[in-house]
Scaffold this motif. Structure first.
Motif, short mmCIF file in Angstrom:
data_model
loop_
_atom_site.label_atom_id
_atom_site.label_comp_id
_atom_site.label_asym_id
_atom_site.label_seq_id
_atom_site.Cartn_x
_atom_site.Cartn_y
_atom_site.Cartn_z
N ILE A 96 0.83 -1.21 0.00
CA ILE A 96 0.00 0.00 0.00
C ILE A 96 0.87 1.26 0.00
CG2 ILE A 96 -1.66 1.32 1.37
CD1 ILE A 96 -2.80 -1.39 2.32
N ALA A 97 1.90 1.23 0.82
CA ALA A 97 2.79 2.39 0.88
C ALA A 97 3.56 2.59 -0.42
CB ALA A 97 3.77 2.21 2.05
N ASP A 98 4.06 1.51 -0.99
CA ASP A 98 4.82 1.61 -2.24
C ASP A 98 3.95 2.09 -3.40
OD1 ASP A 98 7.03 0.72 -0.89
OD2 ASP A 98 6.92 -1.35 -1.64
N HIS A 99 2.67 1.73 -3.34
CA HIS A 99 1.74 2.11 -4.41
C HIS A 99 1.31 3.58 -4.28
CE1 HIS A 99 -1.05 1.36 -7.62
NE2 HIS A 99 -2.10 1.66 -6.89
N ARG A 100 1.63 4.17 -3.14
CA ARG A 100 1.24 5.56 -2.86
C ARG A 100 -0.27 5.72 -3.01
NH1 ARG A 100 5.05 9.45 -6.24
NH2 ARG A 100 4.02 10.98 -4.89
N ALA A 101 -0.99 4.84 -2.35
CA ALA A 101 -2.45 4.80 -2.47
C ALA A 101 -3.10 6.04 -1.87
CB ALA A 101 -2.99 3.55 -1.77
N ASP A 102 -4.22 6.44 -2.46
CA ASP A 102 -5.05 7.51 -1.89
C ASP A 102 -6.16 6.94 -1.03
OD1 ASP A 102 -3.89 9.88 -3.24
OD2 ASP A 102 -4.60 8.87 -5.06
N LEU A 157 -1.25 4.69 7.93
CA LEU A 157 -0.83 5.60 6.86
C LEU A 157 -1.80 6.78 6.70
CD1 LEU A 157 0.16 2.88 4.25
CD2 LEU A 157 1.73 4.39 5.48
N HIS A 158 -2.81 6.84 7.58
CA HIS A 158 -3.81 7.91 7.56
C HIS A 158 -4.55 7.97 6.22
CE1 HIS A 158 -2.06 9.28 11.30
NE2 HIS A 158 -0.87 9.32 10.73
N LEU A 159 -4.90 6.77 5.71
CA LEU A 159 -5.63 6.67 4.46
C LEU A 159 -7.08 6.27 4.73
CD1 LEU A 159 -3.03 4.70 2.30
CD2 LEU A 159 -3.55 7.15 2.19
N LEU A 196 -16.80 3.99 -8.01
CA LEU A 196 -15.98 5.20 -8.11
C LEU A 196 -16.66 6.38 -7.41
CD1 LEU A 196 -14.70 4.96 -11.79
CD2 LEU A 196 -13.46 4.40 -9.70
N ASP A 197 -17.98 6.43 -7.49
CA ASP A 197 -18.71 7.49 -6.78
C ASP A 197 -18.53 7.35 -5.27
OD1 ASP A 197 -19.62 8.59 -9.13
OD2 ASP A 197 -21.56 7.56 -9.08
N HIS A 198 -18.56 6.10 -4.77
CA HIS A 198 -18.33 5.88 -3.33
C HIS A 198 -16.93 6.34 -2.94
CE1 HIS A 198 -22.02 3.87 -2.14
NE2 HIS A 198 -21.92 3.04 -3.17
N TYR A 199 -15.94 5.99 -3.75
CA TYR A 199 -14.57 6.44 -3.47
C TYR A 199 -14.51 7.96 -3.39
CZ TYR A 199 -12.74 1.77 -4.88
OH TYR A 199 -12.45 0.45 -4.99
N ALA A 200 -15.10 8.63 -4.38
CA ALA A 200 -15.04 10.09 -4.45
C ALA A 200 -15.69 10.72 -3.22
CB ALA A 200 -15.72 10.58 -5.73
N GLU A 201 -16.82 10.15 -2.78
CA GLU A 201 -17.51 10.70 -1.60
C GLU A 201 -16.66 10.52 -0.34
OE1 GLU A 201 -21.35 8.92 -1.37
OE2 GLU A 201 -22.01 9.73 -3.30
N VAL A 202 -16.04 9.34 -0.20
CA VAL A 202 -15.21 9.09 0.98
C VAL A 202 -14.01 10.03 1.00
CG1 VAL A 202 -13.62 7.40 2.02
CG2 VAL A 202 -15.92 6.69 1.32
N LEU A 203 -13.35 10.21 -0.14
CA LEU A 203 -12.22 11.12 -0.21
C LEU A 203 -12.64 12.55 0.06
CD1 LEU A 203 -10.46 9.58 -3.35
CD2 LEU A 203 -9.51 9.68 -1.03
N ARG A 204 -13.80 12.94 -0.46
CA ARG A 204 -14.30 14.29 -0.22
C ARG A 204 -14.61 14.51 1.28
NH1 ARG A 204 -17.65 14.23 -4.07
NH2 ARG A 204 -19.54 13.66 -2.92
N ASP A 205 -15.20 13.50 1.91
CA ASP A 205 -15.52 13.62 3.33
C ASP A 205 -14.25 13.72 4.17
OD1 ASP A 205 -18.17 13.47 2.68
OD2 ASP A 205 -18.44 11.37 3.27
#
Length: 319
Positions: free
Chosen positions: A28-34, A55-57, A304-313
């Protein structure tokens, strides 16, 4: 793709359980995940959740399997332990995705917060009615019998033995597709049934389309993908009125719902459709129409919409 060690599940060696590994956090760290997506977070996913927290992700956890039901079936106990584990992992996630409204209610009733609905897609190009194969039908039902099929794992929690009265119906031939630890016992319990073993891809799609009725027996389905694949093949479905099939089968329009664990009701429903070819065709057409919009592309866009909402929150909270 990062491989980790695994062990066969006791009593069900076809299923392997991934072992916790430090490779998860490193990957996960090497992939630089969002964001971290946890598919079935019970064993390996726990490491994924821990890594995301460290990693605070943000993390999205997908609920796929009724683990409490499995504990009840295989051990006769342990439901409470299973739910405590599920609450701990899913409670740490920013969002839990449930595949059906029944699963969503179950999670909420057991104290899991931040649950949203995310169903499953179906490959409507692979699974389609025009694959109906008359030669295959003649092989499986040389006397012109009505072909009733079950597709899925052959394991205790599926209760495939409930099809025994169906296999005994005159003018009906039962087809069982799949493999698992219950296979030897089911061959004895379902005499006269065709056991085709595990089938995949285009071969499986051809079998689905060649059935007259699809009968599912498992009462612990959080979604039930085989029901959706049968519907895409234009086949009417009979399934328990529990779990995922409640979202998929429109009773009296695309198929029939029966009480769970009720072999008599299952037999009666099959007998009704076996005697009514016009009704089978009507249900089959409606079934196909019902799933035509449930493509993996459409369902992927929802994810993808769920991902976007979680990142936005998460961004809003940080601000």
């Amino acid at each position: 793709m990062v491989r980790v060690p695994s062990l066969p599940l006791p009593g069900y060696p076809q299923v392997r359980v991934a072992l916790p590994s430090r490779r998860v956090a490193a990957a996960i760290a090497d992939h630089r995940a969002d964001l971290v997506h946890l598919a079935g977070p019970f064993v390996l996913g726990v490491r994924g959740m821990a890594a995301a927290t460290r990693l605070h992700l943000p993390a999205v956890a997908v609920y796929q399997t009724d683990l409490a039901g499995y504990a009840r079936t295989y051990m006769g106990t342990g439901e409470g332990t299973a739910w405590r584990r599920l609450r701990a992992v899913h409670g740490a996630a920013d969002r839990t995705l449930a595949p059906s409204t029944a699963a969503l209610r179950d999670l909420e009733d057991h104290g899991v917060a931040r649950v949203r609905l995310w169903p499953r897609g179906v490959d409507t190009e692979r699974f389609r009615p025009d694959l109906r194969d008359d030669a295959l039908r003649r092989t499986l039902a040389p006397g012109g019998e009505v072909l009733v099929g079950y597709v899925g794992r052959l394991a205790p929690e599926k209760h495939v033995e409930l099809l025994a009265p169906v296999a005994a119906l005159p003018g009906v031939r039962l087809v069982v597709v799949g493999d698992g630890p219950s296979a030897p016992a089911l061959r004895t319990a379902l005499p006269g049934a065709h056991f085709l073993g595990r089938r995949t891809g285009d071969d499986l799609a051809r079998i689905f389309a060649s059935l007259d009725v699809f009968a599912h027996t498992g009462p612990y389905e959080t979604f039930c993908q085989t029901v959706q694949e049968a519907m895409a093949g234009g086949v009417p479905v009979i399934a328990p009125a529990a779990g995922g099939p409640l979202d998929l089968v429109d009773h009296g329009r695309t198929g029939l719902l029966v009480p769970p664990h009720d072999a008599g009701a299952l037999r009666a429903a099959v007998a009704l459709l076996a005697a009514a070819p016009a009704l089978r065709r009507e249900y089959g057409r409606a079934a196909r129409a019902a799933v035509e919009g449930r493509t993996w592309t459409a369902v992927g866009d929802q994810l993808l919409d769920h991902y976007a909402e979680v990142l936005r929150d998460r961004t809003a909270v940080a601000a």
